[in-house]
Design a protein around this motif. Structure first.
Motif, PDB file in Angstrom:
ATOM      1  N   CYS A  91       0.814  -1.211   0.000  1.00 19.94           N
ATOM      2  CA  CYS A  91       0.000   0.000   0.000  1.00 19.94           C
ATOM      3  C   CYS A  91       0.846   1.258   0.000  1.00 19.94           C
ATOM      4  O   CYS A  91       0.556   2.222  -0.680  1.00 19.94           O
ATOM      5  CB  CYS A  91      -0.924   0.021   1.211  1.00 19.94           C
ATOM      6  SG  CYS A  91      -2.353  -1.016   1.005  1.00 19.94           S
ATOM      7  N   CYS A  98      -3.357  -0.411   4.550  1.00 17.74           N
ATOM      8  CA  CYS A  98      -4.557   0.067   3.865  1.00 17.74           C
ATOM      9  C   CYS A  98      -5.693   0.109   4.868  1.00 17.74           C
ATOM     10  O   CYS A  98      -5.982  -0.880   5.517  1.00 17.74           O
ATOM     11  CB  CYS A  98      -4.946  -0.888   2.742  1.00 17.74           C
ATOM     12  SG  CYS A  98      -3.650  -1.215   1.570  1.00 17.74           S
ATOM     13  N   GLU A 131      -4.583   5.676  -4.847  1.00 19.22           N
ATOM     14  CA  GLU A 131      -4.837   4.677  -5.881  1.00 19.22           C
ATOM     15  C   GLU A 131      -4.954   5.425  -7.207  1.00 19.22           C
ATOM     16  O   GLU A 131      -5.008   6.655  -7.241  1.00 19.22           O
ATOM     17  CB  GLU A 131      -6.157   3.935  -5.608  1.00 19.22           C
ATOM     18  CG  GLU A 131      -6.157   3.035  -4.388  1.00 19.22           C
ATOM     19  CD  GLU A 131      -5.703   1.616  -4.701  1.00 19.22           C
ATOM     20  OE1 GLU A 131      -5.313   1.362  -5.865  1.00 19.22           O
ATOM     21  OE2 GLU A 131      -5.742   0.774  -3.793  1.00 19.22           O
ATOM     22  N   THR A 132      -5.046   4.686  -8.293  1.00 18.82           N
ATOM     23  CA  THR A 132      -5.294   5.307  -9.580  1.00 18.82           C
ATOM     24  C   THR A 132      -6.757   5.711  -9.665  1.00 18.82           C
ATOM     25  O   THR A 132      -7.645   4.862  -9.565  1.00 18.82           O
ATOM     26  CB  THR A 132      -4.953   4.345 -10.728  1.00 18.82           C
ATOM     27  OG1 THR A 132      -3.565   4.007 -10.670  1.00 18.82           O
ATOM     28  CG2 THR A 132      -5.260   4.986 -12.082  1.00 18.82           C
ATOM     29  N   ALA A 159      -5.912  -3.511  -9.138  1.00 23.17           N
ATOM     30  CA  ALA A 159      -5.611  -2.636  -8.007  1.00 23.17           C
ATOM     31  C   ALA A 159      -6.342  -3.091  -6.752  1.00 23.17           C
ATOM     32  O   ALA A 159      -5.800  -3.035  -5.645  1.00 23.17           O
ATOM     33  CB  ALA A 159      -5.981  -1.196  -8.353  1.00 23.17           C
ATOM     34  N   THR A 163      -4.544  -4.515  -3.146  1.00 23.65           N
ATOM     35  CA  THR A 163      -4.738  -3.875  -1.845  1.00 23.65           C
ATOM     36  C   THR A 163      -5.655  -4.702  -0.947  1.00 23.65           C
ATOM     37  O   THR A 163      -6.350  -4.171  -0.088  1.00 23.65           O
ATOM     38  CB  THR A 163      -5.303  -2.455  -2.020  1.00 23.65           C
ATOM     39  OG1 THR A 163      -6.372  -2.483  -2.966  1.00 23.65           O
ATOM     40  CG2 THR A 163      -4.236  -1.515  -2.517  1.00 23.65           C
ATOM     41  N   LEU A 395       1.058  -3.233  -5.575  1.00 30.55           N
ATOM     42  CA  LEU A 395       0.341  -2.059  -6.062  1.00 30.55           C
ATOM     43  C   LEU A 395       1.256  -1.119  -6.836  1.00 30.55           C
ATOM     44  O   LEU A 395       0.877  -0.594  -7.889  1.00 30.55           O
ATOM     45  CB  LEU A 395      -0.305  -1.317  -4.892  1.00 30.55           C
ATOM     46  CG  LEU A 395      -1.189  -0.123  -5.264  1.00 30.55           C
ATOM     47  CD1 LEU A 395      -2.389  -0.565  -6.088  1.00 30.55           C
ATOM     48  CD2 LEU A 395      -1.650   0.618  -4.018  1.00 30.55           C
ATOM     49  N   GLN A 399       1.176   0.920 -11.040  1.00 27.97           N
ATOM     50  CA  GLN A 399       0.879   2.345 -11.149  1.00 27.97           C
ATOM     51  C   GLN A 399       1.038   2.882 -12.570  1.00 27.97           C
ATOM     52  O   GLN A 399       0.152   3.560 -13.083  1.00 27.97           O
ATOM     53  CB  GLN A 399       1.768   3.146 -10.199  1.00 27.97           C
ATOM     54  CG  GLN A 399       1.455   4.638 -10.197  1.00 27.97           C
ATOM     55  CD  GLN A 399       2.296   5.411  -9.190  1.00 27.97           C
ATOM     56  OE1 GLN A 399       3.007   4.825  -8.366  1.00 27.97           O
ATOM     57  NE2 GLN A 399       2.248   6.724  -9.247  1.00 27.97           N
TER      58      GLN A 399
END
Length: 996
Positions: A91, A98, A131-132, A159, A163, A395, A399
């Motif tokens: 995370c 998270c 996050e995205t 994603a 997480t 994660l 990205q």
């Protein structure tokens, strides 16, 4: 084998019920969900949807091995759980883990059943860390691209699994029926076929990565005002031919769970409605996963019997005490009340049956997600049951790829609404000698997404549209910027400030002997707060540090750029603000802008009462460090100081009025920045004048405008005319700028339709929606023609507030006891609660829309919208030809074939749309749309290229739901197929006779 809930006692219902279609009969629950033949487990080759190896009988055995308390633990949510060490490490580099999950159920560790963790959606993964942030779902719908929808789902699925999440609370399949609905940006448009196809792509993509999707909100929760009480009255045909169709497509794609809604449907709450959850969802739509409530949407323990499997966010109704008592002792009949219908007596055995069924349906979905392989029946069983979850990606490794996906989908959804005189695409030459002028707050602080449970905290570092435009134009072609719509105001000048005078009795100051020399002088007195209290993390005290920096007078408070507050220090500014003459009025805003602070406060009107007006917490906060996660009005829009955040205090000041100010800031490990600003009453006029003056000398103007979509309230309240307006004075600004420079392009960051009184005055309009964290780059790429816009409107833009489906000319009273059933949240008739809220559906004696929603309403009533459903321009052009139709209803539908040709000079994407007209053979009581969407395809063609396209129209799309027949009836006879670029632009059409 557990019987279905259809065999359990049900609450009595008033009003009409939906009948079960012949094709939907499913029999016993287990038989309708999983086959019971062949118990041999197949070993999963890899993790993903459908990879679980347990058979239906093995799932039944797991349920049978649970204790009563363990079963009850599976049907209600608990607090935010700790995360696995692996997920914690992935995370954030600081390994804080998270948090911020929407909810979870704990599983049964002794049987090898892991917890089920849930994250909000549907614009990405929403947890308390970065996050995205994907483009808003309405922008995805604008792509008219099932492949993009699958990519969207895959990106979120990866994603979510990275997480430690198991269930994604999305996609949202509710239709855009109210043009000002607060969550319209979360939806997939106004047409059920389009929404269903896009939702199906998301479901397929997310679940291919092992993340369970949860369709929401079942059903008819198309508004926010009064969502927890509004009663949606709806007839059979309207339900079956509108929103339920979108859910059906997503369910057929394999969606693992469904969220039941807050609102009532035909007087019964959504999460306790056995008609919608049983007859419609389970039987007609053949849904075999689990149903989970929206948070706080369960009202009675009997909701478990009536179709809800999991209560979130707690067990206040599905509690250990309530369900244990029900299973052991049964429950008596309950008479109807003012709020609820009557409920029959339910035996303990029947309660146990309902509980078993709920747990079985939860396990069924967990098995499909490969989450039960650590049980005694699983492929990862090693001799003792142990919860096992599939491998999860890191994660950070996702990205870069996720950012590219977000950018690509934002570009696909870009919808060009106007392009007179080919004002777009821009050229670098437009920026020569300062010829390109950009304005608007979202040009500097990108509008990534709407608020509420769909809000994702994106990664920092994304490029703003202004920066991306400047980079594309190049250093040799400077791009100018003025605010236009000014959300920031200006520095409070020294002329309005004066240092405190101890002799005047101003309380609670600690001043040195030299401070009296500053009394009454212009500016604020700056003092350093005790550094010991700063170092200890305690609230800074007012006593001076004996070794601190000497007090000084600051004409303005502006510590930015090279001038900052040193790390690990704290300062305060004190004195009087005197309001000058107010030529524009008496309404002022005081604003504090800060950056890298541990905390900042502004106290107003005296420390004796400690009346704090502004408080800004620590920033950045780990792990939630994303500046982009702040709301539009909480960020700076000054290109010179884009990383500052702001908070405001509004007040009324008459000329000469004085108020006391005490401003404080605490710096952490890094130097902090701070500004004290105000917005005077004449700020609007000054901002427009500045924008007009700049526009007159520019070659082209690109003006960014936005609206705010938020969960919890609809835009404008129940006043749709107000809700359809751009906030603030943006319309006035655009009109004034367009009058000064006709070569004006408006870039819209809206989540749904807005009125455009200036549409005829500007040459270009580009709808970018809420484009996610990569929206700045995507916007610049479209503006400069690196990407050819191919998006299409998934919603209709009305020409006026009174020319849209939810306007009721007979509605005059929007008060709490008014007569406006067309808009939710406003009181209307009910057989249960005196004045229970009602919606707009078919009601005797009231205005009726029925199936005529969205573009169907405009067609039915001959109303010309501003921009029709499916509309969108391109930098090239396309023609359609060679239309042919083959097939029949008995052959499971017809195939529509046609050719699309790029007749322009550049490569671009076309989105041909197929609509079908009504049947003459259906009964007159059956409503039929003048045209309804039955197919679409997005294709990319080089200049001059052609492609043949074949789209299949299945039997259900050729049918209408007939209440008298309790089923779908094929609309035979002479019908017409239309193929074109939007709902009002049939390029080719052909009549044919549909035979049964």
């Amino acid at each position: 084998m557990f019987p279905s809930r259809a065999q359990l006692p049900q609450a009595s219902r008033k009003g009409r019920r939906w009948r079960v279609a012949a094709v939907a009969a499913t029999g016993l629950l287990v038989a309708s969900i999983l086959p019971t033949t062949g118990d041999a487990a197949t070993t999963a080759a890899k993790s993903g949807w459908g990879q679980g190896t347990l058979t239906s009988s093995q799932l039944l055995s797991l349920v049978g091995q649970m204790t009563l308390s363990e079963e009850i633990g599976m049907v209600h949510g608990e607090g935010d759980p700790p995360n696995s060490a692996a997920a914690t490490a992935s995370c954030t580099a600081s390994a804080v883990g998270c948090v911020g999950e929407a909810g979870w159920i704990p599983g049964v560790a002794r049987l090898g059943i892991p917890p089920l963790r849930m994250t909000d959606g549907p614009a990405g993964v929403r947890l308390a860390h970065v996050e995205t942030e994907m483009p808003a779902p309405v922008g995805l719908a604008a792509s008219f691209d099932s492949a993009a929808a699958q990519q969207y789902g895959e990106t979120v699925g990866q994603a979510g699994r990275a997480t430690d999440q198991d269930v994604w609370l999305g996609p949202m399949v509710n239709e855009v029926n109210y043009p000002t609905g607060g969550r319209n940006f979360e939806t997939l448009g106004e047409d059920p076929y389009l929404a269903g196809q896009i939702a199906a792509g998301e479901v397929t993509g997310a679940q291919s990565q092992g993340l369970i999707t949860e369709l929401k909100h079942f059903i008819e929760n198309d508004f926010e005002n009064g969502r927890s009480s509004t009663n949606v009255l709806i007839d059979d045909q309207t339900l079956h031919e509108t929103e339920a169709l979108a859910f059906q497509s997503a369910i057929q794609a394999g969606a693992g769970s469904v969220m039941c809604s807050y609102n009532r449907v035909n007087y019964v709450y959504g999460c306790g409605n056995s008609t919608t959850l049983g007859e419609v969802l389970r039987e007609q739509l053949a849904f075999g996963g689990f149903v989970q409530s929206d948070w706080g949407a369960v009202h009675k323990t009997t909701d478990l019997v009536n179709g809800d499997d999991i209560e979130q966010s707690s067990g206040s109704n599905f509690s250990v005490t309530a369900l244990t008592n029900a299973v052991q002792n049964g429950t008596p009949a309950v008479a109807a009340t003012a709020d609820y219908p009557a409920y029959p007596a339910i035996s303990g055995a029947q309660w146990k049956q309902a509980l078993d069924t709920a747990v079985y349906q939860i396990l069924t979905t967990m098995n499909k997600a490969d989450l039960l392989e650590g049980t005694q029946y699983g492929s990862h069983f090693t001799g003792a049951p142990t919860p096992w979850v599939p491998a999860r990606a890191d994660l950070a490794s996702l990205q870069a790829g996720d950012a590219k996906a977000a950018e690509s989908i934002a570009e696909d959804g870009a919808t060009l609404l106007k392009n007179d005189d080919t004002v777009l695409p821009l050229a670098k030459a437009d920026a020569k000698k300062g010829g390109l002028l950009v304005m608007g707050p979202t040009a500097v602080a990108s509008y990534y997404g709407g608020g509420g449970s769909a809000h994702v905290t994106p990664y920092d570092g994304s490029v703003s549209p202004l920066t991306a435009i400047q980079a594309t134009a190049g250093a040799a072609n400077p791009v100018s910027y003025v605010p236009g719509y000014d959300l920031d105001g200006q520095l409070v000048p020294a002329s309005a400030l004066s240092a405190p005078d101890p002799a005047a009795g101003y309380p609670n100051w600690t001043l040195t002997s030299t401070d009296t020399g500053f009394a009454g002088k212009p500016g604020l007195l700056r003092q350093e707060i005790t550094t010991a209290s700063v170092a200890s993390g305690a609230q800074p005290v007012l006593d001076l540090d004996p070794g601190a920096t000497p007090d000084q007078l600051d004409g303005t408070v502006n510590y930015t750029g090279a001038s900052t507050i040193p790390a690990n220090t704290a300062f305060r500014w004190s004195g009087l603000l005197t309001a000058p003459a107010n030529p524009g009025g008496t309404n002022w805003q005081l604003k504090v802008f800060v950056g890298n602070q541990t905390s900042s406060q502004l106290f107003v009107d005296g420390l004796a009462t400690a009346q704090r007006r502004v408080s800004i917490g620590a920033y950045p906060k780990a792990p939630s460090s994303s500046y982009a996660g702040l709301s539009e009005t909480a960020r700076s829009h000054d290109p010179a100081n884009p990383a500052l955040q702001q908070a405001s205090y509004s007040t009324t000041l008459t000329a000469g009025q004085q108020i006391h100010l005490d401003l404080r800031v605490v710096a952490g490990a890094s130097p902090a920045q701070i500004q004290l600003r105000w917005v005077p009453p004449d700020n609007q006029a000054a901002a427009i004048n500045q924008a007009v003056a700049a526009a007159k000398t520019a070659k082209k103007v690109v003006l960014f405008a936005y609206d705010d979509g938020q969960e919890g309230s609809d835009r404008g309240g129940s006043d749709q005319a107000a809700g359809l307006q751009l906030p603030g004075y943006q319309n006035d600004l655009i009109g004034a700028v367009a009058a000064a420079n006709p070569n004006t392009v408006v870039v819209l960051n809206t989540g749904d339709a807005v009125l455009m009184p200036w549409a005829s005055a500007v040459k270009g309009i580009l709808e970018m929606w809420y484009p996610g964290q990569e929206g700045g780059t995507a916007t610049a790429n479209v503006l400069f023609g690196k990407v050819n816009p191919g998006g299409k409107l998934p919603i209709t833009f009305p020409a006026s507030a009174t020319q849209q489906p939810m306007y009721d000319p007979n509605c005059t009273d929007t008060s709490a006891t008014g007569n406006c059933p067309m808009y939710p949240g406003v009181v209307g008739p009910s057989p249960y609660v005196a004045g229970a809220t009602t919606s707009y559906r078919t009601i005797t004696g009231m205005s009726v829309n029925g199936i005529y929603e969205g573009y169907r309403w405009y067609d039915e009533h001959g109303v010309q919208p501003l921009f029709p459903f499916g509309y969108g321009l391109s930098y090239t052009s396309f023609s359609y030809s060679k239309l042919s139709i083959k097939g029949s209803a008995s052959a499971s539908g017809v195939d529509v074939t046609f050719t699309v040709t790029n007749t322009g000079s550049v490569k671009g994407s076309a989105t041909p749309q197929v609509y079908i007209g009504p049947s003459p053979d259906l009964p007159g009581s059956v409503q039929q749309a003048l045209r309804k969407l039955v197919g679409f395809s997005r294709i990319t063609l080089a200049a001059g290229a052609s492609q043949a396209v074949t789209l299949h129209i299945n039997q259900q799309q050729l049918s209408s739901w007939a209440d008298a027949a309790n089923n779908w009836i094929v609309g035979t006879g002479d019908r017409t197929v239309y193929v074109g670029s939007d709902s009002r632009d049939p390029r080719v059409q052909k009549g044919f006779t549909l035979k049964s």
